[in-house]
Design a protein around this motif. Structure first.
Motif, PDB file in Angstrom:
ATOM      1  N   GLY A  40       0.789  -1.224   0.000  1.00  0.00           N
ATOM      2  CA  GLY A  40       0.000   0.000   0.000  1.00  0.00           C
ATOM      3  C   GLY A  40       0.822   1.275   0.000  1.00  0.00           C
ATOM      4  O   GLY A  40       0.270   2.375   0.079  1.00  0.00           O
ATOM      5  N   LYS A  43       4.114   1.595  -4.473  1.00  0.00           N
ATOM      6  CA  LYS A  43       5.145   1.054  -5.374  1.00  0.00           C
ATOM      7  C   LYS A  43       4.563   0.737  -6.762  1.00  0.00           C
ATOM      8  O   LYS A  43       5.150   1.118  -7.781  1.00  0.00           O
ATOM      9  CB  LYS A  43       5.777  -0.215  -4.764  1.00  0.00           C
ATOM     10  CG  LYS A  43       6.316  -0.020  -3.352  1.00  0.00           C
ATOM     11  CD  LYS A  43       6.943  -1.300  -2.811  1.00  0.00           C
ATOM     12  CE  LYS A  43       5.994  -2.473  -2.643  1.00  0.00           C
ATOM     13  NZ  LYS A  43       4.902  -2.264  -1.630  1.00  0.00           N
ATOM     14  N   THR A  45       1.788   1.828  -8.078  1.00  0.00           N
ATOM     15  CA  THR A  45       1.305   3.061  -8.702  1.00  0.00           C
ATOM     16  C   THR A  45       2.463   3.822  -9.352  1.00  0.00           C
ATOM     17  O   THR A  45       2.339   4.309 -10.477  1.00  0.00           O
ATOM     18  CB  THR A  45       0.606   3.952  -7.652  1.00  0.00           C
ATOM     19  OG1 THR A  45      -0.426   3.187  -7.011  1.00  0.00           O
ATOM     20  CG2 THR A  45      -0.004   5.174  -8.284  1.00  0.00           C
TER      21      THR A  45
HETATM   22  P1  ADP Z   1       1.898  -1.097  -3.302  1.00  0.00           P
HETATM   23  O1  ADP Z   1       2.192  -1.558  -4.695  1.00  0.00           O
HETATM   24  O2  ADP Z   1       3.066  -0.465  -2.622  1.00  0.00           O
HETATM   25  O3  ADP Z   1       1.302  -2.171  -2.461  1.00  0.00           O
HETATM   26  P2  ADP Z   1      -0.168   0.469  -4.571  1.00  0.00           P
HETATM   27  O4  ADP Z   1       0.524   1.425  -5.477  1.00  0.00           O
HETATM   28  O5  ADP Z   1      -0.779  -0.723  -5.211  1.00  0.00           O
HETATM   29  O6  ADP Z   1       0.816   0.063  -3.393  1.00  0.00           O
HETATM   30  O7  ADP Z   1      -1.344   1.199  -3.812  1.00  0.00           O
HETATM   31  C1  ADP Z   1      -1.118   2.357  -3.040  1.00  0.00           C
HETATM   32  C2  ADP Z   1      -2.428   2.820  -2.443  1.00  0.00           C
HETATM   33  O8  ADP Z   1      -3.315   3.214  -3.479  1.00  0.00           O
HETATM   34  C3  ADP Z   1      -3.152   1.737  -1.665  1.00  0.00           C
HETATM   35  O9  ADP Z   1      -3.735   2.324  -0.542  1.00  0.00           O
HETATM   36  C4  ADP Z   1      -4.217   1.269  -2.619  1.00  0.00           C
HETATM   37  O10 ADP Z   1      -5.331   0.799  -1.937  1.00  0.00           O
HETATM   38  C5  ADP Z   1      -4.531   2.517  -3.406  1.00  0.00           C
HETATM   39  N1  ADP Z   1      -4.934   2.224  -4.792  1.00  0.00           N
HETATM   40  C6  ADP Z   1      -4.202   1.580  -5.717  1.00  0.00           C
HETATM   41  N2  ADP Z   1      -4.846   1.505  -6.885  1.00  0.00           N
HETATM   42  C7  ADP Z   1      -6.042   2.111  -6.697  1.00  0.00           C
HETATM   43  C8  ADP Z   1      -7.176   2.377  -7.536  1.00  0.00           C
HETATM   44  N3  ADP Z   1      -7.200   1.994  -8.813  1.00  0.00           N
HETATM   45  N4  ADP Z   1      -8.216   3.051  -6.986  1.00  0.00           N
HETATM   46  C9  ADP Z   1      -8.185   3.452  -5.694  1.00  0.00           C
HETATM   47  N5  ADP Z   1      -7.157   3.250  -4.856  1.00  0.00           N
HETATM   48  C10 ADP Z   1      -6.090   2.586  -5.348  1.00  0.00           C
END
Ligand code: ADP
Ligand code: MG
Length: 243
Positions: A40, A43, A45
């Protein structure tokens, strides 16, 4: 030398939730950058922003001199030079292994069937799967499928390879064969950004490690420095849980 990837002040929210908070990073050609951090932390993103799969609200991503935020830049052609490998392999189940590696070569690169096939066979040899060319992806182990996914990405002759937890879905005994392919790539000089929990890989292959938490790069450094002498309390705390 100008960095091949430049991220400036990158800021991204989903609704009210800020996921990336003013990220700045520059990556040179042939550099291997490993991103670690808790679930979360943003990374995935960040990786998706690097190949234009996300539209951040603020800041800039420049790939080889071309800004992804510049509306006159053809994002598809920039993206065609960036290979991405995910936790889930996403191979096409109705095509055999060879056809999976040929498809984008023919459709995006407009190569002939013959040259696409020759390239696919070369890459299968590189990832050690020549004997699987005619098989269905559904008949492969997870480690084999991920190696095919890497071969498929490489078939586009990308300048940059992004890996998002490429071994996280694999049974433990298959992690090594995928990391070995990635190590070869790194040694050949591929520019790589790798999100992983494989700290051994990060230490051995990474030129630089970034520790992310809550959308911020808390700390970065050479693997030895970051793992052995973390400067930030949050980095120490995270490492104490994963090492
Ligand atoms: P990691 O890869 O480090 O686990 P992410 O980049 O997947 O983290 O997610 C970072 C945050 O953004 C998290 O809180 C996740 O729930 C939120 N998030 C990711 N993608 C989406 C989306 N498409 N819509 C809403 N929230 C999102
Ligand atoms: Mg992720």
């Amino acid at each position: 030398m100008k960095p091949i990837i430049e991220v400036m002040d990158l800021t991204m929210s989903y609704g009210e939730h800020q996921v990336l908070n003013s990220i700045n990073v520059a990556i040179n050609k042939s550099e291997v950058v490993v991103i670690i951090g808790p679930s979360g932390s943003g990374k995935s993103t960040l990786l998706r922003c690097l190949n234009g799969l996300e539209k951040p609200q603020y800041g800039e991503v420049i790939i080889d001199g071309q800004s992804l935020m510049d509306s006159s830049v053809n994002i598809s052609s920039v993206r065609a030079n960036i290979g991405m490998v995910f936790q889930q392999f996403n191979l096409f189940p109705h095509m055999n292994v060879l056809e999976n590696i040929m498809l984008a070569q023919e459709q995006v690169r407009k190569r002939s069937k013959e040259s696409s096939q020759a390239k696919a066979l070369d890459l299968l040899q590189k990832v050690g799967l020549t004997d699987k060319a005619e098989q269905s992806p559904t008949a492969l182990s997870g480690g084999q499928a991920q190696r095919v996914a890497i071969a498929r990405a490489l078939a586009m002759d990308p300048a940059i390879m992004l890996f998002d937890e490429p071994t996280s879905a694999l049974d433990p005994e298959m992690v090594g064969e995928v990391l070995a392919v990635m190590k070869d790539l790194a040694r050949e000089g591929m520019t790589m950004v790798v999100v992983t929990h494989e700290m051994g890989f990060a230490r051995e292959i990474g030129d630089r490690v970034l520790f992310m938490e809550q959308g911020i790069i808390i700390e970065e450094g050479a693997p030895q420095q970051l793992f052995d002498q973390p400067q930030q309390e949050r980095t120490r705390d995270f490492l104490s849980k994963v090492l």
